[in-house]
Design an enzyme around this catalytic site. Structure first.
Site, short mmCIF file in Angstrom:
data_model
loop_
_atom_site.label_atom_id
_atom_site.label_comp_id
_atom_site.label_asym_id
_atom_site.label_seq_id
_atom_site.Cartn_x
_atom_site.Cartn_y
_atom_site.Cartn_z
N SER A 130 0.99 -1.11 -0.05
CA SER A 130 0.03 0.10 0.00
C SER A 130 0.97 1.19 0.10
O SER A 130 2.11 1.00 -0.22
CB SER A 130 -0.88 -0.03 1.16
OG SER A 130 -0.13 0.13 2.42
N LYS A 131 0.19 2.41 0.04
CA LYS A 131 1.13 3.59 0.01
C LYS A 131 2.01 3.76 1.15
O LYS A 131 3.06 4.24 0.98
CB LYS A 131 0.05 4.77 0.05
CG LYS A 131 -0.53 5.05 -1.32
CD LYS A 131 -1.54 6.22 -1.29
CE LYS A 131 -2.26 6.55 -2.65
NZ LYS A 131 -3.35 7.63 -2.66
#
Length: 470
Positions: free
Chosen positions: A237-238
């Protein structure tokens, strides 16, 4: 001839998972002398953005993953999709379904209540009537019996029963075609022989194979590569690094270092860790990719980036450093561009063992530009004492008299001066470093002075002494 494609959707930013898929396709094609196609799958017009398209195109350019054809855009091919849909309808391989949303919701609810897998039950499959006021979707007639075997280069043979697959919508009520259908038409028309993509697409593959067969098209070879996980084992994910690929450019990574890191996520070639682009092309084979997911390690990426900074010809690094210097307002080329770029190459050699990214290198290069330098107050207070200023004043005269302004002659003069004063080298070198760079960290002081040049060195020494004296 092998033909691969990278087909990102601009509904989100291109991140490293997509880049690795593009890299695997590109490497397989380059090794076998085939054709690599870039195709933007933008049929989801509500979620697709111009910014995401820009990141795809600029990201691929920055990475040097040049396409032999494209970029193609699916939205430009709508007439072709309508043509193929009409063909399937005419041949009885697709049909119009007039189910309302309420009917489909009820069907799903009933199936779930019976603990069945929710799926369309084909109620319009053999009907020829219509329902006034309802815009029908077009569904593909999936075979009712038999099975589909996906001969996957990564996962081996994966079998799906046709009874598990319902009749896929290939065109929505407003006439826009759907992803799974467009992919098949594009791959057929573009002669794609090998489809390399993430294994989150594996469940789409049997439906697509059935559509290839219905269209009388040759079925490509498939290779579904495993996903990239975060260091904690969760989906990337980010917070792990699933950011826009252009963020890596802004953060100061060399494209070849990023590609080197990504190729090693799920693939290996003996014990080799560091690859040039040419070595990757020569060694890579998609069939050698592991089935298991790989974990993203930011520290390993930083280490690889520094390895590439140290090993790459400095002249090849210069354009990337200039981009980062420009962000700091420091890239002001001299009239003699060749001399300026040679100067930058020398700075790269001086700094590359001390910095892991180009962004870090550019920040560390500030004192190599401009006539003056800002002194760090703490460093100045500690090192530019009255005694140190007196030493620097004397040493300035020595530097001014040097016949050749070279690191070796500066080094010899500095050693001789310190010895003549019965001082350790650091007692002179560190005040000198603070005076000319503003801080306590730099490449070897003789190398630093050579790069700064005689005029700027003497000017900064005089300014430092005068400032402290005042």
């Amino acid at each position: 001839m092998i033909v691969t494609r990278f087909a990102p959707s601009p509904t989100g930013m291109l991140h490293i998972g997509g880049v690795r898929t593009a890299l695997f396709s590109w490497l397989q094609t380059r090794r076998l002398g085939g054709k690599f196609i870039l195709r933007v799958e933008d049929t989801d017009r509500e979620r697709s953005t111009d910014e995401a398209v820009r990141v795809i195109l600029e990201g691929m350019k920055w990475l040097g993953l040049e396409a032999d054809e494209g970029p193609y855009f699916q939205t430009a091919r709508f007439p072709r999709y309508r043509e193929v849909i009409a063909q399937l309808l005419a041949e009885g391989k697709a049909y119009r379904c007039y189910c309302t949303k309420e009917e489909l919701d009820q069907l799903r609810a009933d199936q779930m209540a019976r603990k069945e897998k929710p799926r369309y039950d084909g109620r319009w499959r053999d009907r020829s009537d219509s329902r006034p006021g309802v815009e029908p979707v077009i569904r593909f007639k999936n075979p009712l019996e038999g099975e589909v075997v996906v001969h996957d280069l990564v996962h081996g043979d994966v079998t799906f029963k046709n009874t598990e697959l319902d009749d896929l919508i290939i065109a929505r009520g407003d006439g826009t075609p759907t992803y799974n259908f467009c992919v098949v038409v594009d791959d057929m028309d573009m002669g794609v022989t090998h489809v390399i993509r993430g294994d989150d697409h594996l469940n789409n593959t049997p439906r697509q194979i059935n559509m290839f067969a219905a269209l009388g098209a040759k079925i490509p070879v498939f290779a579904h590569v495993p996903m990239i996980l975060g260091p904690d084992g969760a989906k990337l994910s980010k917070r792990h690094g699933a950011v826009s690929v252009l963020q890596y450019e802004e953060d100061g990574f060399l494209p070849d270092a990023l590609l080197n890191y990504l190729v090693r996520l799920g693939w290996s070639h003996g014990e080799q860790e560091i690859f040039t682009r040419e070595e990757m092309i020569a060694a890579f084979d998609i069939a050698d990719v592991n089935k298991a997911a790989s974990a993203f390690n930011p520290e390993k990426l930083l280490w690889l980036n520094q390895q590439h900074l140290m090993r790459t010809n400095p002249a090849q690094v210069v354009p990337y450093l200039r981009a980062h210097l420009a962000r700091l307002g420091l890239d002001v080329p001299a009239p003699d561009l060749a001399a300026y770029e040679t100067y930058l190459a020398r700075i790269i050699i001086a700094q590359r063992e001390r910095t892991k990214t180009l962004k870090e290198m550019a920040e560390a290069c500030r004192y190599f530009f401009g006539e003056t330098v800002t002194l760090d107050p703490k460093a100045a207070a500690k090192h530019l004492t009255e005694e140190a200023r007196a030493l620097l004043g004397e040493f300035s005269a020595v530097l001014a008299a040097l016949p050749l302004w070279q690191a070796i002659s500066i080094h010899e003069a500095l050693n001789a001066f310190a010895a003549g004063k019965a001082l350790g080298l650091g007692k002179v070198a560190q005040p000198l470093r603070v005076a000319v760079t503003g801080g306590t960290i730099s490449p070897p002081i003789d190398q630093t002075l050579e790069l700064l040049g005689r005029e700027r060195t003497l000017s900064r020494l005089a300014a430092a002494c005068a400032l402290r004296a005042g």
